[in-house]
Design a protein around this motif. Sequence first.
Motif, short mmCIF file in Angstrom:
data_model
loop_
_atom_site.label_atom_id
_atom_site.label_comp_id
_atom_site.label_asym_id
_atom_site.label_seq_id
_atom_site.Cartn_x
_atom_site.Cartn_y
_atom_site.Cartn_z
N GLU A 133 0.83 -1.18 0.00
CA GLU A 133 0.00 0.00 0.00
C GLU A 133 0.88 1.24 0.00
O GLU A 133 1.97 1.24 0.59
CB GLU A 133 -0.95 0.03 1.20
N PRO A 134 0.46 2.30 -0.68
CA PRO A 134 1.25 3.53 -0.71
C PRO A 134 1.16 4.28 0.61
O PRO A 134 0.28 4.03 1.44
CB PRO A 134 0.62 4.33 -1.85
N GLU B 69 -9.29 0.74 -1.12
CA GLU B 69 -7.85 0.85 -1.30
C GLU B 69 -7.18 0.99 0.07
O GLU B 69 -7.54 1.87 0.85
CB GLU B 69 -7.50 2.07 -2.17
N PHE C 269 -4.01 1.95 2.37
CA PHE C 269 -2.86 2.84 2.34
C PHE C 269 -2.48 3.18 3.77
O PHE C 269 -3.19 2.84 4.73
CB PHE C 269 -3.14 4.10 1.52
N SER D 151 6.89 8.51 0.89
CA SER D 151 5.48 8.63 0.52
C SER D 151 5.27 8.64 -0.99
O SER D 151 6.20 8.87 -1.78
CB SER D 151 4.89 9.91 1.13
N SER D 152 4.01 8.40 -1.35
CA SER D 152 3.58 8.49 -2.74
C SER D 152 2.81 9.77 -3.02
O SER D 152 2.58 10.11 -4.18
CB SER D 152 2.68 7.30 -3.10
N ALA E 2 2.35 5.50 -6.91
CA ALA E 2 1.87 4.61 -5.84
C ALA E 2 2.84 3.47 -5.57
O ALA E 2 3.01 3.05 -4.42
CB ALA E 2 0.49 4.05 -6.19
N PHE F 209 -3.35 0.37 -8.27
CA PHE F 209 -3.85 1.15 -7.14
C PHE F 209 -4.84 2.21 -7.64
O PHE F 209 -4.63 2.86 -8.66
CB PHE F 209 -2.70 1.83 -6.42
#
Length: 617
Positions: A76-77, A126, A128, A161-162, A251, A256
């Motif tokens: 997960e981002p 989703e 994250f 981070s994304s 991501a 995603f």
Amino acid sequence: MKQVFRISAFLLLLPTLLVLPTVTGFTSLAPTGMNTKTVNRWTVTSMVSTSSDTSRDAPPKPSSKPIRRYRAAKREPLIAIIGRPNVGKSALVNRIAGTNNGGAIVADESGITRDRTYRYANFLGENFQLVDTGGLVFDDDESTLFAKEIRQQANVAIDESSGVILVVDGQVGMTAMDLAIAEFLRREVLHRMPVTVAVNKCESETHGALNAAEFWNLGLGEPVPVSALHGVGTAELLEGLFDNIVEAKTAGVEKFGTKVQRLHDAKIKKNSKKQLPGEDELDFKIRKYGIGDVAKEIEKEYEEALLAFDDQERPEEINVAIVGRPNVGKSSLLNSLFGDNRAIVSDMAGTTRDSIDAVMERPAENKEDLPTIYRFVDTAGIRRKGKVEFGPEFFMVNRALRAIRRSDVALLILDATAGVTEQDRILAQKIADDGRACAIICNKWDAVVDKDSSTYDKSVKYMRSEMPMIRWAPILFISAETGQRVGKLYGLVDEAIQAHRKRVSTSVLNEVLRDAILWQPPPAKRNGAQAKIYYCNQVSTRPPTIVVFVNDPKLVNDNYRRYLDRKFRESLDGFEATPIRWIFRGRRNRDIMRQKEMNGSPGDGGAGVSMPFPHAD
């Protein structure tokens, strides 16, 4: 001649056997020359025992490979939440992650959050992670504590981070700090990942959009009015950020942000009776009438889109809580284990505010096996209850106590130069009451002066005498600053986990119980009443829980319970780092009434039936 031979053989075997008396139908044989402790160990090892290796709860045996940081595939981002102090970053993290109860500490004062903390979240199916950071301040002065360290933590969070969410205060308006942070993001971050501006405290329907319009001047795109307190605008904020992450392809996770769209398209393709856009007439008829494998492919695509919403399986983690008084070196130990500045460290007590996680792993020996994952949780220092006022420190202490309850192993950190204090005893009793496995870690061993060959033994004896409530806990003397003996912590944790999940068979437990009763019978009351112990068995693990069946639990005093605990630890290996929970259970009313039916009540001349059930003649 045969009789002479038998007598001679018996005389030769007699000195090597010790026939113990029977108790409740048990008989034991052991070699001579053994004391009670040795007899117990001989009896236990000679019987078939279901130790922790055969238990369902037993962890896998640790491998000999070195420890390293957890290197799981990115599932997960990460989204970093940054901004100046006291704009509601932690409140927004709690709102998105759904952790208003037990999440990040929130208060009406700046500087509550200092280290970066991670929270799992889910939106539109989703998964994250949110990275909460401290307030960014670029001007260092005496009023801003740990400004440089907080900037370093925020930069690490941004690099991981994304996407970034810049939180500003809509009621105060745009400030010079906001402009400085926006300039930093445009210069250093915007070309790498998307940045979204969240204008907090805009719950008003009439003035919210008007207050947010001012922040167009930051040059980071359209500001989104939100309210972390009421949840207004958080869905629009995340939808826009997800679209930007998908468009920028930052991501790092395949597909995603497309789960909802894929499920929508699969559902239309499955149920639609009309020709879809981009579908010619031949494909439409094949899909409509299910010719060939088209129907199976459409059903498979629909099931895969549904399965994408299922929660991903996460490997089992060993939660290790690092607890202790303020300023004993808990954060320094976490940094030494992690190999980096995971937590801010200073000489000032109370530097750590919230619980901080560091995940490490030990790779498995075989590729087919799963690695052993350790999650170390650094907690805030716990002061005496009378000194803690209601406010941020109150919630900090609650987070630390909650970390103890949720942990598998608690590392009680002590200051080797200060000795054992009353607060250390209170924390030790708390760990024992919660049933957590424990190890005593004496930090700052390098600062102890005039050490000689007897200092270690004297220190261990001192620790045992000062903390009898966790006399079973192993002791390790380390130095978090120099790294001395820090690597041995993993061996202690592995042994504590094995002990915490250990299970012993009922036959072995009753053999040990029988020998303990032979050595010291239960004490009698002044009125002549004496406890009668029938048998025992282990009912659960984490911690090991043993139920002892007696005639009356009130007749078993605390001294005898401690005696049984000591005898079981002497006779059984593997309980050195875990408490044993004892439950003394009396006879049930059903059994008492059944005995009365069989033997009759006192004074009725012995009338009664000879069968357990009167109708079973």
